[in-house]
Scaffold this active site. Sequence first.
Site, PDB file in Angstrom:
ATOM      1  CG  ASN A   9       2.818  27.120-100.542  1.00  0.00           C
ATOM      2  OD1 ASN A   9       1.876  26.376-100.224  1.00  0.00           O
ATOM      3  ND2 ASN A   9       3.183  28.154 -99.803  1.00  0.00           N
ATOM      4  CD1 TRP A  10      -0.322  24.329-105.862  1.00  0.00           C
ATOM      5  CD2 TRP A  10      -2.068  22.954-105.595  1.00  0.00           C
ATOM      6  NE1 TRP A  10      -0.318  23.439-106.907  1.00  0.00           N
ATOM      7  CE2 TRP A  10      -1.377  22.585-106.765  1.00  0.00           C
ATOM      8  CE3 TRP A  10      -3.196  22.225-105.222  1.00  0.00           C
ATOM      9  CZ2 TRP A  10      -1.793  21.513-107.573  1.00  0.00           C
ATOM     10  CZ3 TRP A  10      -3.604  21.162-106.016  1.00  0.00           C
ATOM     11  CH2 TRP A  10      -2.906  20.814-107.193  1.00  0.00           C
ATOM     12  CE  LYS A  11       1.178  31.421-100.872  1.00  0.00           C
ATOM     13  NZ  LYS A  11       1.596  32.705-100.387  1.00  0.00           N
ATOM     14  CG  HIS A  95       4.929  29.525 -96.033  1.00  0.00           C
ATOM     15  ND1 HIS A  95       4.214  30.689 -95.872  1.00  0.00           N
ATOM     16  CD2 HIS A  95       5.265  29.463 -97.351  1.00  0.00           C
ATOM     17  CE1 HIS A  95       4.118  31.303 -97.055  1.00  0.00           C
ATOM     18  NE2 HIS A  95       4.744  30.583 -97.965  1.00  0.00           N
ATOM     19  CD  GLU A  97       1.158  32.666 -96.757  1.00  0.00           C
ATOM     20  OE1 GLU A  97       0.670  31.539 -96.933  1.00  0.00           O
ATOM     21  OE2 GLU A  97       1.458  33.429 -97.697  1.00  0.00           O
ATOM     22  CD  GLU A 167       8.831  31.161 -99.639  1.00  0.00           C
ATOM     23  OE1 GLU A 167       8.501  30.962-100.800  1.00  0.00           O
ATOM     24  OE2 GLU A 167       8.051  31.023 -98.676  1.00  0.00           O
ATOM     25  N   GLY A 173       3.557  37.068-102.292  1.00  0.00           N
ATOM     26  CA  GLY A 173       2.190  37.425-102.667  1.00  0.00           C
ATOM     27  C   GLY A 173       1.978  38.907-102.889  1.00  0.00           C
ATOM     28  CB  SER A 212       6.380  38.154-106.326  1.00  0.00           C
ATOM     29  OG  SER A 212       5.448  38.498-105.312  1.00  0.00           O
ATOM     30  N   GLY A 233       4.264  30.407-105.089  1.00  0.00           N
ATOM     31  CA  GLY A 233       2.900  30.470-104.580  1.00  0.00           C
ATOM     32  C   GLY A 233       1.906  30.713-105.704  1.00  0.00           C
ATOM     33  N   GLY A 234       1.494  31.971-105.869  1.00  0.00           N
ATOM     34  CA  GLY A 234       0.443  32.326-106.822  1.00  0.00           C
ATOM     35  C   GLY A 234       0.627  31.738-108.216  1.00  0.00           C
TER      36      GLY A 234
END
Length: 250
Positions: A9-11, A95, A97, A167, A173, A212, A233-234
């Site tokens: 997930n590149w956001k 998600h 966010e 999640e 993150g 993470s 993510g990251g």
Amino acid sequence: MRQPFVAGNWKQNGSLSQNKELMSGVINGLDSGLTVKVAVCVPYIYISQISDMVASSKVSLGSQNVSDQESGAFTGEIGCSMLKEFACEYAIVGHSERRAIYGESDDDVAKKFTAAQKGGLIPILCVGELLEERESGQTEVVVERQLSAIINSSGVASLKDSIIAYEPVWAIGTGKTASPDQAQDVHFFIRSVIAKYDESVSQSVQILYGGSVKGSNAKELFSMQDIDGGLIGGASLKSDDFLAICNAAG
Ligand code: PEP
């Protein structure tokens, strides 16, 4: 036997040149013997670029959101048929966010889930609790409420054609990963909620862990019985990190 699955997930990250470098690294670095299914969920604006890049590769394409409407006067929205034109296969829905920053409710997420399936996309449904909810013993209540919104609106059988991502919001993150046992407990709980309606769906649905995940902790997490891979993510923004996680999934 559930196939392992790893989705990036590149956001809101990337540029034409960064994406090119990242995806060349991922596509060329993926071991052809891996059994894991790999997807990248990229910003809408880059769907076309990445669609071309993954066309003859083992990597699938997903979006990070989707409209609950087919088409029409919905400024700023992107619908399933548009995504399908670019060979998009997956759409993340719910998600944390989107829930926290954009105020998406369980009901909004359920509408997007239904629209995604109706439009031929596989929803990646995110569920998970906030830190204060975990600390006050509410994890199962929250996760069951988020899942029930989908089961009540689309039926339990709809989960067969979806992917669930657990999640915990406190792990996204933050560098704080749920321990393998903490994650396994919730994954097992998710299957037991689904099993109340349909045992076979509970056993067949892929449930990813997200929060993470790194190359260094992926193997331990993915070795747990009810964890079928990860939503990343990251660590999906660097090809070496993402490849290490794909390798850990098998
Ligand atoms: C995510 O955004 O879904 C996620 C899991 O992020 P990170 O891996 O950076 O915690």
